[in-house]
Design an enzyme around this catalytic site. Structure first.
Site, PDB file in Angstrom:
ATOM      1  N   TYR A   1      -6.555  62.288 -12.720  1.00 10.15           N
ATOM      2  CA  TYR A   1      -7.306  61.114 -13.176  1.00 10.15           C
ATOM      3  C   TYR A   1      -6.920  60.769 -14.619  1.00 10.15           C
ATOM      4  CZ  TYR A   1     -11.316  58.188 -14.407  1.00 10.15           C
ATOM      5  OH  TYR A   1     -12.121  57.160 -14.838  1.00 10.15           O
TER       6      TYR A   1
ATOM      7  N   ILE B   1     -10.076  52.573 -16.987  1.00  8.73           N
ATOM      8  CA  ILE B   1     -11.133  53.350 -16.326  1.00  8.73           C
ATOM      9  C   ILE B   1     -11.827  52.508 -15.258  1.00  8.73           C
ATOM     10  CG2 ILE B   1     -13.418  54.379 -16.702  1.00  8.73           C
ATOM     11  CD1 ILE B   1     -12.228  55.595 -19.294  1.00  8.73           C
TER      12      ILE B   1
ATOM     13  N   ILE C   1      -9.508  51.949 -12.261  1.00 10.47           N
ATOM     14  CA  ILE C   1      -9.352  53.135 -11.414  1.00 10.47           C
ATOM     15  C   ILE C   1     -10.653  53.456 -10.676  1.00 10.47           C
ATOM     16  CG2 ILE C   1      -8.991  55.640 -11.469  1.00 10.47           C
ATOM     17  CD1 ILE C   1      -6.914  55.020 -13.747  1.00 10.47           C
ATOM     18  N   GLU C   2     -11.772  53.311 -11.350  1.00  9.17           N
ATOM     19  CA  GLU C   2     -13.055  53.659 -10.723  1.00  9.17           C
ATOM     20  C   GLU C   2     -13.433  52.718  -9.577  1.00  9.17           C
ATOM     21  OE1 GLU C   2     -14.913  56.285 -11.080  1.00  9.17           O
ATOM     22  OE2 GLU C   2     -13.935  57.156 -12.820  1.00  9.17           O
ATOM     23  N   THR C   3     -13.287  51.401  -9.792  1.00  8.55           N
ATOM     24  CA  THR C   3     -13.797  50.448  -8.784  1.00  8.55           C
ATOM     25  C   THR C   3     -12.882  49.255  -8.541  1.00  8.55           C
ATOM     26  OG1 THR C   3     -15.040  49.170 -10.425  1.00  8.55           O
ATOM     27  CG2 THR C   3     -16.219  50.996  -9.340  1.00  8.55           C
TER      28      THR C   3
END
Length: 190
Positions: free
Chosen positions: A175, A19, A22-24
């Site tokens: 996602y 997570i 993928i997010e940052t």
């Protein structure tokens, strides 16, 4: 931090890592937009003069009627106002200047891109310093684990159930697939 998260929330480190990756990109791409400005601007869409200016720019969009436009913009404005209030409460509680924090185009912040309304009920102090700083690794890790547990994660969860829980984090089937695929890849590296 990962061991603590797994012990306290039952979420494996590979899922949390996927997570945050993928997010940052593990904190490399945190967003460059002022959270305060982003949420304030969207909240201001409730003003009819602001709506008129925006409508004049968008009215030539064939599939968009004024009625649909107003309904969508009022929903977005109400949502942004709730997020803005949550953000300001968080800034006050943690003692930081809300004008100095940048994040995503939607107002999400930190390594795990939490929306402000999720911080109060779901974010956690993972490093034990008495503060919740979503830009701190341990706090972000604990917060992701807390979020997933709240939405149904448990040790031994199967892939289908995991997908449903991850969908709460980001309402996108693409996602969810990406998180699960990265998780599988990280597990294979052990």
């Amino acid at each position: 931090a990962f061991a603590e998260a797994e012990m306290n929330f039952g979420v494996r480190k590979e899922v949390i890592t996927a997570i945050i990756l993928i997010e940052t990109q593990l904190g490399r791409l945190l967003g460059s937009r002022s959270i305060l400005n982003t949420l304030s601007t969207m909240a201001a869409l409730s003003d009819t003069q602001v709506q008129d200016v925006l409508w004049n720019r968008l009215q030539s969009t064939p599939e968009l009627t004024r009625e649909v436009f107003v309904k969508k913009i009022e929903q977005k404005s109400a949502w942004a106002y709730r997020e803005l209030k949550a953000y300001l409460r968080h800034a006050q509680a943690e003692g930081f200047d809300p004008t100095q924090v940048s994040g995503s185009f939607a107002g999400a912040m930190g390594l795990a891109q939490f929306m402000p309304s999720n911080i109060g009920p779901l974010a956690r102090d993972g490093n034990g310093d008495g503060k919740i700083d979503l830009f701190d690794d341990a706090d972000a890790i604990a917060s992701v684990a807390s979020y997933l547990k709240k939405h149904g994660w448990r040790p031994g969860i199967d892939r289908e159930q995991a997908a449903k829980v991850i969908y709460h984090y980001n309402h996108s089937d693409r996602y969810v697939r990406a998180v699960l695929n990265v998780t599988d890849h990280l597990k294979s590296l052990r």
